[in-house]
Design a protein around this motif. Structure first.
Motif, mmCIF file in Angstrom:
data_model
loop_
_atom_site.group_PDB
_atom_site.id
_atom_site.type_symbol
_atom_site.label_atom_id
_atom_site.label_comp_id
_atom_site.label_asym_id
_atom_site.label_seq_id
_atom_site.Cartn_x
_atom_site.Cartn_y
_atom_site.Cartn_z
ATOM 1 N N ALA A 1 55.755 21.517 -33.535
ATOM 2 C CA ALA A 1 54.695 20.411 -33.895
ATOM 3 C C ALA A 1 55.410 19.194 -34.206
ATOM 4 O O ALA A 1 54.709 17.978 -34.281
ATOM 5 C CB ALA A 1 53.748 21.049 -34.761
ATOM 6 N N ARG A 2 56.548 19.419 -34.882
ATOM 7 C CA ARG A 2 57.396 18.151 -35.671
ATOM 8 C C ARG A 2 56.588 17.379 -36.537
ATOM 9 O O ARG A 2 56.506 16.149 -36.456
ATOM 10 C CB ARG A 2 58.001 17.339 -34.561
ATOM 11 C CG ARG A 2 58.895 18.274 -33.539
ATOM 12 C CD ARG A 2 60.138 18.598 -34.161
ATOM 13 N NE ARG A 2 60.910 17.228 -34.368
ATOM 14 C CZ ARG A 2 61.896 17.295 -34.944
ATOM 15 N NH1 ARG A 2 62.719 18.610 -35.027
ATOM 16 N NH2 ARG A 2 62.652 16.435 -35.219
ATOM 17 N N PRO A 3 55.882 17.802 -37.451
ATOM 18 C CA PRO A 3 55.020 16.812 -38.562
ATOM 19 C C PRO A 3 56.026 16.279 -39.505
ATOM 20 O O PRO A 3 57.229 16.639 -39.214
ATOM 21 C CB PRO A 3 54.155 17.845 -39.313
ATOM 22 C CG PRO A 3 54.819 19.158 -39.009
ATOM 23 C CD PRO A 3 55.435 19.192 -37.739
ATOM 24 N N ARG A 4 55.562 15.331 -40.195
ATOM 25 C CA ARG A 4 56.487 14.352 -40.755
ATOM 26 C C ARG A 4 57.384 15.313 -41.934
ATOM 27 O O ARG A 4 58.449 14.946 -41.922
ATOM 28 C CB ARG A 4 55.846 13.324 -41.653
ATOM 29 C CG ARG A 4 56.583 12.433 -42.326
ATOM 30 C CD ARG A 4 55.714 11.144 -42.921
ATOM 31 N NE ARG A 4 54.568 10.972 -42.182
ATOM 32 C CZ ARG A 4 53.237 10.657 -42.646
ATOM 33 N NH1 ARG A 4 53.196 10.732 -43.885
ATOM 34 N NH2 ARG A 4 52.564 10.378 -41.736
ATOM 35 N N HIS A 5 56.812 16.082 -42.575
ATOM 36 C CA HIS A 5 57.413 16.803 -43.779
ATOM 37 C C HIS A 5 58.572 17.770 -42.952
ATOM 38 O O HIS A 5 59.562 18.048 -43.640
ATOM 39 C CB HIS A 5 56.724 17.623 -44.527
ATOM 40 C CG HIS A 5 56.050 18.679 -43.899
ATOM 41 N ND1 HIS A 5 54.600 18.624 -43.211
ATOM 42 C CD2 HIS A 5 56.046 20.039 -43.974
ATOM 43 C CE1 HIS A 5 54.277 19.627 -42.538
ATOM 44 N NE2 HIS A 5 55.055 20.579 -43.060
ATOM 45 N N VAL A 6 58.402 18.156 -41.789
ATOM 46 C CA VAL A 6 59.393 19.191 -41.146
ATOM 47 C C VAL A 6 60.589 18.054 -40.713
ATOM 48 O O VAL A 6 61.882 18.435 -41.116
ATOM 49 C CB VAL A 6 58.847 19.770 -39.970
ATOM 50 C CG1 VAL A 6 60.041 20.559 -39.190
ATOM 51 C CG2 VAL A 6 57.817 20.825 -40.453
ATOM 52 N N ARG A 7 60.318 16.963 -40.319
ATOM 53 C CA ARG A 7 61.409 15.939 -40.011
ATOM 54 C C ARG A 7 62.124 15.790 -41.195
ATOM 55 O O ARG A 7 63.476 15.776 -41.058
ATOM 56 C CB ARG A 7 60.727 14.898 -39.190
ATOM 57 C CG ARG A 7 60.530 15.044 -37.934
ATOM 58 C CD ARG A 7 60.116 13.883 -37.095
ATOM 59 N NE ARG A 7 59.371 12.944 -37.746
ATOM 60 C CZ ARG A 7 58.076 12.834 -37.515
ATOM 61 N NH1 ARG A 7 57.485 13.263 -36.595
ATOM 62 N NH2 ARG A 7 57.242 12.097 -38.427
ATOM 63 N N ARG A 8 61.431 15.388 -42.120
ATOM 64 C CA ARG A 8 62.206 15.158 -43.561
ATOM 65 C C ARG A 8 62.960 16.177 -43.918
ATOM 66 O O ARG A 8 64.176 15.867 -44.324
ATOM 67 C CB ARG A 8 60.895 14.743 -44.716
ATOM 68 C CG ARG A 8 61.812 13.914 -45.781
ATOM 69 C CD ARG A 8 60.606 13.551 -46.682
ATOM 70 N NE ARG A 8 59.514 12.835 -45.969
ATOM 71 C CZ ARG A 8 58.201 13.231 -46.442
ATOM 72 N NH1 ARG A 8 57.937 13.870 -47.198
ATOM 73 N NH2 ARG A 8 57.381 12.488 -45.709
#
Length: 62
Positions: free
Chosen positions: A49-56
């Motif tokens: 899903a690559r949400p913002r918190h995972v990218r961070r």
């Protein structure tokens, strides 16, 4: 020197293939156990899903 240890292991696996097969046998069990864990599926879903918190999180681990 860094190629010595893998070379020795590869040589031993070639010399004693029946022992190499016994050593690799727990890998299948470990893979089955890991795929049955909900945390593994949550991590896979988060990466897909690559949400913002995972990218961070992945940026902070670099």
């Amino acid at each position: 020197m860094k190629h010595l240890f893998p070379g020795v292991l590869l040589g031993l696996c070639g010399a004693f293939p029946h022992l190499a097969q016994q050593g690799a046998a727990p890998l299948g069990t470990a893979v089955l156990w890991a795929t049955a864990q909900p945390a593994v599926w949550l991590l896979v879903a988060a990466v897909v899903a690559r949400p913002r918190h995972v990218r961070r999180l992945f940026r902070s681990l670099r």
